[in-house]
Scaffold this active site. Sequence first.
Site, mmCIF file in Angstrom:
data_model
loop_
_atom_site.group_PDB
_atom_site.id
_atom_site.type_symbol
_atom_site.label_atom_id
_atom_site.label_comp_id
_atom_site.label_asym_id
_atom_site.label_seq_id
_atom_site.Cartn_x
_atom_site.Cartn_y
_atom_site.Cartn_z
ATOM 1 N N VAL A 68 0.896 -1.164 -0.099
ATOM 2 C CA VAL A 68 -0.052 0.040 -0.325
ATOM 3 C C VAL A 68 0.865 1.292 0.191
ATOM 4 C CG1 VAL A 68 -2.153 -1.118 1.052
ATOM 5 C CG2 VAL A 68 -0.235 0.056 2.726
ATOM 6 N N SER A 146 -7.932 4.108 15.065
ATOM 7 C CA SER A 146 -7.660 3.215 16.437
ATOM 8 C C SER A 146 -8.112 4.233 17.603
ATOM 9 C CB SER A 146 -6.239 2.836 16.666
ATOM 10 O OG SER A 146 -6.232 2.448 17.981
ATOM 11 N N TYR A 159 2.673 4.806 16.028
ATOM 12 C CA TYR A 159 1.314 4.098 15.448
ATOM 13 C C TYR A 159 0.276 5.156 15.941
ATOM 14 C CZ TYR A 159 -2.479 0.605 15.535
ATOM 15 O OH TYR A 159 -3.781 0.037 15.097
ATOM 16 N N LYS A 163 -2.208 7.105 13.209
ATOM 17 C CA LYS A 163 -3.872 6.651 13.491
ATOM 18 C C LYS A 163 -4.502 8.118 13.666
ATOM 19 C CE LYS A 163 -3.808 2.313 12.528
ATOM 20 N NZ LYS A 163 -4.461 1.855 11.388
#
Length: 251
Positions: A68, A146, A159, A163
């Site tokens: 991706v 998230s 992360y 997110k």
Amino acid sequence: MIRKPARELWKARKRRSPVALITGGASGIGLACVRRFLKDGWRVAVADLRPTPDLKAAGDVAFFKADVRSLPRANAVVRAVVKRWGRLDALILCAGISRAGLLEKAKIEDWQAVLDVDLTGVFAYLRAAATVFETQKSGKVVAVSSTLALRARHGLTAYIAAKAGVIGLVRAAARDLGRFGVNVNAVCPGLVNTPLTDPMPAAIKDRLRDETALGRIAEPEDVAGVIRFLCSGDARHVTGEAIRVDGGQLA
Ligand code: NAD
């Protein structure tokens, strides 16, 4: 005499059935989405590094090997889906990775790897599909963020940043694509039972479960159901939203 029109009717219905492209559809939440959309009669294309399990019996499904992070590959995948099925109704962005590590010990390579997949990967497919949606004057996009984007925890800097970036990107895209009748939303799951969270120690999983109002950990199907709703006509006036699917963990 009776069978021919029935076959043509079936073919016409198949031509009309909607098309979803799902990144990260080989595992976890993405795979649950693939199964749910196929069950509901959609045609489904999967873009993932690794192949899906055999889903031929479940419906009309196509697999595209893709990283991706690559915009040229995203463009090629979207072009191939439209060539194959003539349309793209929903784009579901599930591909993601996570790297644990405290900020004071974080490596730039880990930061870059997570941002590349979890944020740039979402951008690449949104960018690739935007022109199709503009031409069609319709489309649904759901990206998986998230609860960590809404309430941070220690040791997951990249992360959490990625997110949170997904929510910002979804809002920006909702503004840019809204005039073409396109809905762009995010879902924010809490802990979900998937291969991504398999290595997590049981004690941490128990603590996260106890934080939820419902006293349970989500299954991938719980998230897929909300994504399916966001791709339905019932959600036509919902856009730029980030919906928690966390059993009330942040309630
Ligand atoms: P998973 O590991 O089961 O599935 C992730 C999929 O993404 C895999 O099939 C993997 O091959 C694919 N992928 C990874 N890197 C890729 C790349 N560069 N190009 C193409 N495909 C790639 O994980 P999951 O738990 O189903 O996670 C799906 C999404 O949900 C992720 O974005 C994750 O961050 C998010 N999420 C998961 C949880 C959870 O508790 N499991 C909670 C909140 C958010």
